[in-house]
Design a protein around this motif. Structure first.
Motif, PDB file in Angstrom:
ATOM      1  N   GLY A  19       8.301  -2.792   7.905  1.00  0.00           N
ATOM      2  CA  GLY A  19       7.911  -1.638   8.699  1.00  0.00           C
ATOM      3  C   GLY A  19       6.417  -1.456   8.858  1.00  0.00           C
ATOM      4  N   LEU A  20       5.663  -2.553   8.797  1.00  0.00           N
ATOM      5  CA  LEU A  20       4.214  -2.455   8.974  1.00  0.00           C
ATOM      6  C   LEU A  20       3.875  -2.168  10.433  1.00  0.00           C
ATOM      7  N   PRO A  21       2.769  -1.490  10.695  1.00  0.00           N
ATOM      8  CA  PRO A  21       2.436  -1.113  12.066  1.00  0.00           C
ATOM      9  C   PRO A  21       1.882  -2.258  12.902  1.00  0.00           C
ATOM     10  N   ASN A  22       1.654  -3.414  12.289  1.00  0.00           N
ATOM     11  CA  ASN A  22       1.095  -4.553  13.017  1.00  0.00           C
ATOM     12  C   ASN A  22       1.689  -5.828  12.436  1.00  0.00           C
ATOM     13  N   ASP A  62       0.850  -1.192   0.000  1.00  0.00           N
ATOM     14  CA  ASP A  62       0.000   0.000   0.000  1.00  0.00           C
ATOM     15  C   ASP A  62       0.891   1.249   0.000  1.00  0.00           C
ATOM     16  N   PRO A  63       0.821   2.088  -1.054  1.00  0.00           N
ATOM     17  CA  PRO A  63       1.695   3.263  -1.137  1.00  0.00           C
ATOM     18  C   PRO A  63       1.169   4.482  -0.392  1.00  0.00           C
ATOM     19  N   PHE A  64      -0.016   4.385   0.180  1.00  0.00           N
ATOM     20  CA  PHE A  64      -0.612   5.526   0.860  1.00  0.00           C
ATOM     21  C   PHE A  64       0.028   5.738   2.234  1.00  0.00           C
ATOM     22  N   PRO A  65      -0.116   6.920   2.813  1.00  0.00           N
ATOM     23  CA  PRO A  65       0.551   7.225   4.092  1.00  0.00           C
ATOM     24  C   PRO A  65       0.162   6.295   5.233  1.00  0.00           C
ATOM     25  N   SER A  66      -1.063   5.793   5.217  1.00  0.00           N
ATOM     26  CA  SER A  66      -1.486   4.865   6.269  1.00  0.00           C
ATOM     27  C   SER A  66      -2.352   3.772   5.654  1.00  0.00           C
ATOM     28  N   ILE A  67      -2.225   2.556   6.205  1.00  0.00           N
ATOM     29  CA  ILE A  67      -3.022   1.444   5.708  1.00  0.00           C
ATOM     30  C   ILE A  67      -4.443   1.546   6.259  1.00  0.00           C
ATOM     31  N   LEU A  68      -5.376   0.903   5.572  1.00  0.00           N
ATOM     32  CA  LEU A  68      -6.772   0.945   5.995  1.00  0.00           C
ATOM     33  C   LEU A  68      -7.020  -0.032   7.140  1.00  0.00           C
ATOM     34  N   LYS A  69      -8.000   0.287   7.958  1.00  0.00           N
ATOM     35  CA  LYS A  69      -8.311  -0.555   9.121  1.00  0.00           C
ATOM     36  C   LYS A  69      -9.084  -1.798   8.698  1.00  0.00           C
ATOM     37  N   ASP A  70      -8.798  -2.893   9.386  1.00  0.00           N
ATOM     38  CA  ASP A  70      -9.418  -4.168   9.045  1.00  0.00           C
ATOM     39  C   ASP A  70     -10.932  -4.162   9.208  1.00  0.00           C
ATOM     40  N   ASN A  71     -11.435  -3.369  10.150  1.00  0.00           N
ATOM     41  CA  ASN A  71     -12.886  -3.394  10.374  1.00  0.00           C
ATOM     42  C   ASN A  71     -13.672  -2.844   9.198  1.00  0.00           C
ATOM     43  N   GLU A  72     -12.981  -2.148   8.274  1.00  0.00           N
ATOM     44  CA  GLU A  72     -13.652  -1.704   7.057  1.00  0.00           C
ATOM     45  C   GLU A  72     -13.961  -2.873   6.123  1.00  0.00           C
ATOM     46  N   PHE A  73     -13.318  -4.002   6.366  1.00  0.00           N
ATOM     47  CA  PHE A  73     -13.481  -5.176   5.496  1.00  0.00           C
ATOM     48  C   PHE A  73     -13.903  -6.401   6.303  1.00  0.00           C
ATOM     49  N   LEU A  74     -14.585  -6.147   7.423  1.00  0.00           N
ATOM     50  CA  LEU A  74     -14.923  -7.223   8.347  1.00  0.00           C
ATOM     51  C   LEU A  74     -15.731  -8.333   7.684  1.00  0.00           C
ATOM     52  N   ASP A  75     -16.724  -7.974   6.875  1.00  0.00           N
ATOM     53  CA  ASP A  75     -17.591  -8.986   6.265  1.00  0.00           C
ATOM     54  C   ASP A  75     -16.808  -9.945   5.377  1.00  0.00           C
ATOM     55  N   ILE A  76     -15.990  -9.416   4.481  1.00  0.00           N
ATOM     56  CA  ILE A  76     -15.250 -10.278   3.561  1.00  0.00           C
ATOM     57  C   ILE A  76     -14.161 -11.041   4.307  1.00  0.00           C
ATOM     58  N   LEU A  77     -13.531 -10.414   5.307  1.00  0.00           N
ATOM     59  CA  LEU A  77     -12.516 -11.116   6.097  1.00  0.00           C
ATOM     60  C   LEU A  77     -13.134 -12.285   6.853  1.00  0.00           C
ATOM     61  N   ASP A  78     -14.317 -12.066   7.412  1.00  0.00           N
ATOM     62  CA  ASP A  78     -15.012 -13.154   8.107  1.00  0.00           C
ATOM     63  C   ASP A  78     -15.312 -14.308   7.161  1.00  0.00           C
ATOM     64  N   GLU A  79     -15.756 -13.996   5.963  1.00  0.00           N
ATOM     65  CA  GLU A  79     -16.073 -15.053   4.999  1.00  0.00           C
ATOM     66  C   GLU A  79     -14.815 -15.819   4.589  1.00  0.00           C
ATOM     67  N   ILE A  80     -13.720 -15.116   4.435  1.00  0.00           N
ATOM     68  CA  ILE A  80     -12.454 -15.770   4.110  1.00  0.00           C
ATOM     69  C   ILE A  80     -12.034 -16.711   5.237  1.00  0.00           C
ATOM     70  N   LEU A  81     -12.100 -16.224   6.457  1.00  0.00           N
ATOM     71  CA  LEU A  81     -11.683 -17.031   7.603  1.00  0.00           C
ATOM     72  C   LEU A  81     -12.600 -18.231   7.815  1.00  0.00           C
ATOM     73  N   LYS A  82     -13.888 -18.057   7.562  1.00  0.00           N
ATOM     74  CA  LYS A  82     -14.831 -19.168   7.713  1.00  0.00           C
ATOM     75  C   LYS A  82     -14.534 -20.283   6.713  1.00  0.00           C
ATOM     76  N   ILE A  83     -14.198 -19.910   5.477  1.00  0.00           N
ATOM     77  CA  ILE A  83     -13.857 -20.923   4.472  1.00  0.00           C
ATOM     78  C   ILE A  83     -12.626 -21.700   4.923  1.00  0.00           C
ATOM     79  N   ILE A  84     -11.616 -20.978   5.367  1.00  0.00           N
ATOM     80  CA  ILE A  84     -10.375 -21.621   5.826  1.00  0.00           C
ATOM     81  C   ILE A  84     -10.666 -22.622   6.934  1.00  0.00           C
ATOM     82  N   ILE A  85     -11.456 -22.194   7.914  1.00  0.00           N
ATOM     83  CA  ILE A  85     -11.757 -23.034   9.073  1.00  0.00           C
ATOM     84  C   ILE A  85     -12.604 -24.238   8.679  1.00  0.00           C
TER      85      ILE A  85
END
Length: 267
Positions: A201-204, A162-185
């Motif tokens: 140098g990522l913040p997390n 991501d070339p922008f000054p700050s990365i986007l927060k995960d909660n903005e993509f909660l629905d799709i992230l949940d679906e991804i994790l559910k498939i994996i599980i």
């Protein structure tokens, strides 16, 4: 003792490190087991031409077998591959994995529409949020249609490029992230913690603690630890810290693999 399950040798196009050098370096660290996971990426555009990043799998297996015999009483060495997935090559990737007796397969996205993420095409042609959405939706589609893997590699890799000054927060993509994790599980697969986040140098962490917590909340238990090292100096990078974090998040086990089956080790 730790397990580094994401390592690249000179069988990968982007590493010059001989496999035995990795083993010798690992012996100097508190590592009980390693897995060499060299790159296979099909149909990637490089200098305007379709390119395959792969290696002689027969030679790879031969080298691993040799090192397993030489170092049998000092460290466990497993056979792995990191396969770069795109929607149009899933059958080819699946056939490749089926043809060989890997212990462990990392399912990763390195390219979207043939263009490698590292070159940031996705961000030049879309807004920041659109780029994230395309990445996660592509991963969701892939995991619905590709099952020959052990864990998903660096699940939120999009942040690294991501070339922008700050990365986007995960909660903005909660629905799709949940679906991804559910498939994996539901598929009995897992995710990795990839310590390349410190080098970039990522913040997390990669994936973030938000995603790790959500994975656990949804019932995820299969997790591996990998440095994504391409040189010996990065092997097991920050492992004491990430093993501590896993315990803090409530994970009880870390996994290794043999013949594609997870083995759980108490933290």
């Amino acid at each position: 003792m730790y397990f580094d399950y994401h390592l690249h040798s000179n069988f990968s196009h982007d590493s010059k490190t001989p496999m035995e050098d990795i083993v010798k370096a690992a012996l100097k660290l508190p590592l009980k087991e390693i897995c060499i996971t060299d790159h296979v990426d099909y149909n990637v555009i490089f200098h305007g031409k379709d390119t395959n990043y792969d290696f002689s799998t027969v030679q790879y297996f031969s080298t691993i077998s040799y090192l397993q015999k030489i170092y049998a009483h000092q460290i466990t060495i497993k056979k792995g591959v990191e396969i770069g997935l795109q929607p149009h090559i899933l059958r080819q990737c699946s056939q490749y994995v089926e043809n060989y007796d890997f212990d462990f397969v990392i399912a990763s996205i390195h390219s979207i529409n043939k263009y490698e993420l590292i070159h940031k095409h996705l961000f030049r042609e879309n807004t920041q949020k659109e780029a994230y959405e395309i990445y996660y939706k592509t991963l969701y589609h892939i995991l619905n249609n590709f099952k020959n893997y052990s864990v998903v590699g660096h699940l939120d890799l999009i942040k690294r490029y991501d070339p922008f000054p700050s990365i986007l927060k995960d909660n903005e993509f909660l629905d799709i992230l949940d679906e991804i994790l559910k498939i994996i599980i539901l598929d009995g697969k897992g995710i990795e913690i990839n310590t390349s986040s410190f080098r970039y140098g990522l913040p997390n962490l990669t994936p973030s603690t938000f995603i790790l917590k959500r994975y656990k909340q949804l019932g995820g238990t299969i997790i591996t630890t990998g440095s994504d090292a391409h040189t010996t100096k990065h092997i097991a990078d920050n492992f004491p810290y990430i093993y501590h974090i896993l315990k803090q998040l409530g994970f009880q086990y870390v996994c290794t693999f043999q013949h594609m089956q997870p083995i759980f080790h108490k933290l």
